[in-house]
Design a protein around this motif. Structure first.
Motif, PDB file in Angstrom:
ATOM      1  N   PHE A  56      -5.776  15.735   0.670  1.00 20.15           N
ATOM      2  CA  PHE A  56      -4.754  15.225   1.580  1.00 20.15           C
ATOM      3  C   PHE A  56      -4.265  16.346   2.466  1.00 20.15           C
ATOM      4  O   PHE A  56      -4.274  17.508   2.111  1.00 20.15           O
ATOM      5  N   TRP A  62       1.773  13.800   7.340  1.00 21.59           N
ATOM      6  CA  TRP A  62       1.632  12.401   6.912  1.00 21.59           C
ATOM      7  C   TRP A  62       2.442  11.510   7.837  1.00 21.59           C
ATOM      8  O   TRP A  62       3.631  11.739   8.043  1.00 21.59           O
ATOM      9  N   GLY A  63       1.813  10.465   8.378  1.00 25.15           N
ATOM     10  CA  GLY A  63       2.559   9.523   9.204  1.00 25.15           C
ATOM     11  C   GLY A  63       2.565   9.860  10.679  1.00 25.15           C
ATOM     12  O   GLY A  63       3.052   9.094  11.488  1.00 25.15           O
ATOM     13  N   GLU A 106      -7.640   5.277   3.659  1.00 29.00           N
ATOM     14  CA  GLU A 106      -6.269   4.881   3.358  1.00 29.00           C
ATOM     15  C   GLU A 106      -5.637   4.168   4.551  1.00 29.00           C
ATOM     16  O   GLU A 106      -4.879   3.203   4.383  1.00 29.00           O
ATOM     17  N   ARG A 109      -6.827   0.751   4.542  1.00 32.69           N
ATOM     18  CA  ARG A 109      -6.190   0.009   3.461  1.00 32.69           C
ATOM     19  C   ARG A 109      -4.802  -0.450   3.861  1.00 32.69           C
ATOM     20  O   ARG A 109      -4.378  -1.565   3.576  1.00 32.69           O
ATOM     21  N   VAL A 112      -3.203   0.582   9.293  1.00 33.58           N
ATOM     22  CA  VAL A 112      -2.447   1.454  10.193  1.00 33.58           C
ATOM     23  C   VAL A 112      -3.477   2.277  10.950  1.00 33.58           C
ATOM     24  O   VAL A 112      -4.481   2.665  10.371  1.00 33.58           O
TER      25      VAL A 112
ATOM     26  N   ARG B  25      -7.344   4.594  -2.968  1.00 34.52           N
ATOM     27  CA  ARG B  25      -6.267   4.053  -3.799  1.00 34.52           C
ATOM     28  C   ARG B  25      -6.871   2.970  -4.689  1.00 34.52           C
ATOM     29  O   ARG B  25      -7.592   2.109  -4.197  1.00 34.52           O
ATOM     30  N   PHE B 102      -1.614   8.317  -6.512  1.00 37.70           N
ATOM     31  CA  PHE B 102      -2.028   8.324  -5.111  1.00 37.70           C
ATOM     32  C   PHE B 102      -0.787   8.346  -4.231  1.00 37.70           C
ATOM     33  O   PHE B 102       0.036   7.439  -4.319  1.00 37.70           O
ATOM     34  N   PRO B 103      -0.628   9.392  -3.384  1.00 34.55           N
ATOM     35  CA  PRO B 103       0.615   9.491  -2.602  1.00 34.55           C
ATOM     36  C   PRO B 103       0.663   8.498  -1.447  1.00 34.55           C
ATOM     37  O   PRO B 103      -0.353   7.931  -1.049  1.00 34.55           O
ATOM     38  N   ASP B 104       1.858   8.321  -0.925  1.00 32.73           N
ATOM     39  CA  ASP B 104       2.065   7.450   0.231  1.00 32.73           C
ATOM     40  C   ASP B 104       1.867   8.272   1.494  1.00 32.73           C
ATOM     41  O   ASP B 104       2.728   9.059   1.886  1.00 32.73           O
ATOM     42  N   ILE B 105       0.707   8.089   2.133  1.00 30.44           N
ATOM     43  CA  ILE B 105       0.349   8.974   3.247  1.00 30.44           C
ATOM     44  C   ILE B 105       0.937   8.511   4.568  1.00 30.44           C
ATOM     45  O   ILE B 105       0.924   9.230   5.549  1.00 30.44           O
ATOM     46  N   PHE B 106       1.423   7.272   4.634  1.00 30.86           N
ATOM     47  CA  PHE B 106       1.948   6.784   5.914  1.00 30.86           C
ATOM     48  C   PHE B 106       3.404   6.378   5.758  1.00 30.86           C
ATOM     49  O   PHE B 106       3.730   5.195   5.803  1.00 30.86           O
ATOM     50  N   PRO B 107       4.295   7.376   5.546  1.00 32.63           N
ATOM     51  CA  PRO B 107       5.716   7.006   5.440  1.00 32.63           C
ATOM     52  C   PRO B 107       6.254   6.606   6.800  1.00 32.63           C
ATOM     53  O   PRO B 107       5.708   6.989   7.840  1.00 32.63           O
TER      54      PRO B 107
END
Lengths: 234, 148
Positions: A56, A62-63, A106, A109, A112, B25, B102-107
């Motif tokens: 990662f 992130w975001g 991701e 999934r 986005v 995930r 599994f982290p939250d990659i799209f906060p």
């Protein structure tokens, strides 16, 4: 086939790039510690022991919709690097590609859009160029040491349809005269295929002639209409 | 493409492997030490184990793989069947009692436009319009059609 992967990563861990502020792409001018312009002490970087976190990005990214990244490595730049540097760079690029692939999956999934997807293409191109540079060096070395141009032996062979192609040899445990399936393959053209080859050749020559005459016709028409224009380079 | 192995041959070593792992995930609930990967079809369990141990320095315990069939059922606008590619999935259990979530990659992030840009001016304009539509806050949500 059980291939036990023992990889030759020598001192990769001591060279892993410092933090992740710098990406593995070239144009963000970051030099490896082993580049020697003048005698200087080698840089001591920390060994990053982040394990699965290396799949990662940095948490700040992130975001984000766009993440800045440099240009891909060119073959010219890669040719200046030593073999150790190229080896280490391969693994850096590999890890970066893994990261980007996890991000892509991701994003799909979560439905986005992925941030800056062109990074994957850049990394792919860099890896391809690295591969070509390494192969160049390998083949040059092989030529000097053994006189062989290709690593894998082969021969020119004809198939049943009259095509001549480079057949690359495969490694077998038994000789060819004991191999029943190999003996069923025929590397010759039977006589009754000759008319078909002739027709194919005629077709090819006809197509080529048509192409050249078309070019000539277009050029003459253009010359008629625009007599003073110079010849278009197309 | 790999040399044949016969008894007594040296160990096959691969420099610059061309295999990429994708961490995904998990669709179903997995135990806390299990990590799910999508791997190329040519890799085996031992390949994945060595890959993770050597390149990522991740201690690997048990590992199980399966091949996911990509559907061939959907059809395109020409009524031709469209095949989704097959892929191999690896469930890797970490050794030494480590866990992985599994982290939250799209906060959710607040979009801050840069100063003086078109988007910022548009945002401000929309804000002002909405402000005009809203009633007097001192009336506490009561409509204006009655009263003085």
């Amino acid at each position: 086939m059980n291939i036990n992967l023992i990889l030759g990563i020598f001192i990769l861990k001591g060279w892993d790039w410092v933090g992740r502020e710098k990406s593995p792409l070239a144009a963000l001018s970051w030099r490896s510690p082993s580049s020697s312009v003048a005698p200087c002490r080698a840089l001591h970087t920390t060994i990053s022991r982040r394990g699965l976190d290396e799949f990662f990005d940095l948490p700040e990214n992130w975001g984000e919709t766009t993440v800045k990244s440099g240009a891909p490595w060119t073959a010219k730049q890669l040719r200046t690097k030593s073999n150790e540097d190229l080896h280490k760079l391969w693994y850096v690029l590999l890890k970066e590609k893994n990261l980007l692939l996890t991000l892509e999956q991701e994003a799909k999934r979560q439905r986005v859009p992925m941030s800056s997807p062109e990074r994957i293409r850049k990394v792919e191109r860099s890896m391809i160029r690295l591969e070509t540079v390494v192969n160049e060096r390998e083949s040059a070395l092989r030529m000097l040491q053994t006189g062989q141009e290709k690593a894998r032996p082969g021969a020119w062979r004809r198939d049943k349809f009259g095509h001549v192609y480079w057949y690359r040899f495969k490694e077998y445990a038994i000789p060819w005269y004991m191999n029943r399936r190999y003996k069923r393959k025929s590397f010759f053209t039977p006589k009754f295929v000759q008319p078909h080859i002739r027709l194919r050749l005629e077709k090819y020559l006809r197509q080529r002639a048509r192409k050249t005459s078309l070019e000539r016709r277009t050029q003459s028409k253009l010359k008629e209409k625009f007599p003073h224009a110079n010849i278009s380079a197309s | 493409i790999y040399p044949l192995y016969q008894l007594g041959n040296p160990q096959l070593r691969i420099f610059r492997p061309n295999w990429f792992l994708t961490l995904v995930r998990p669709g179903k609930e997995q135990p806390p030490d299990t990590v799910q990967f999508r791997i190329p079809m040519e890799m085996t369990k031992y390949d994945v184990k060595n890959y993770l141990e050597k390149i990522y320095d991740v201690p690997v315990g048990a590992i199980r793989t399966r091949i996911q069939f990509g559907s061939n059922k959907k059809r395109n606008h020409l009524h031709q069947k469209v095949k989704q590619p097959d892929y191999k999935v690896a469930y890797v259990q970490l050794a030494q009692g480590q866990t992985f979530t599994f982290p939250d990659i799209f906060p959710e992030k607040e979009l801050k436009h840069e100063e003086g840009s078109m988007e910022e001016m548009q945002e401000k304009f929309m804000e002002d319009e909405k402000q005009r539509q809203r009633l007097d806050p001192r009336r506490g949500g009561v409509t204006e059609w009655f009263g003085l």
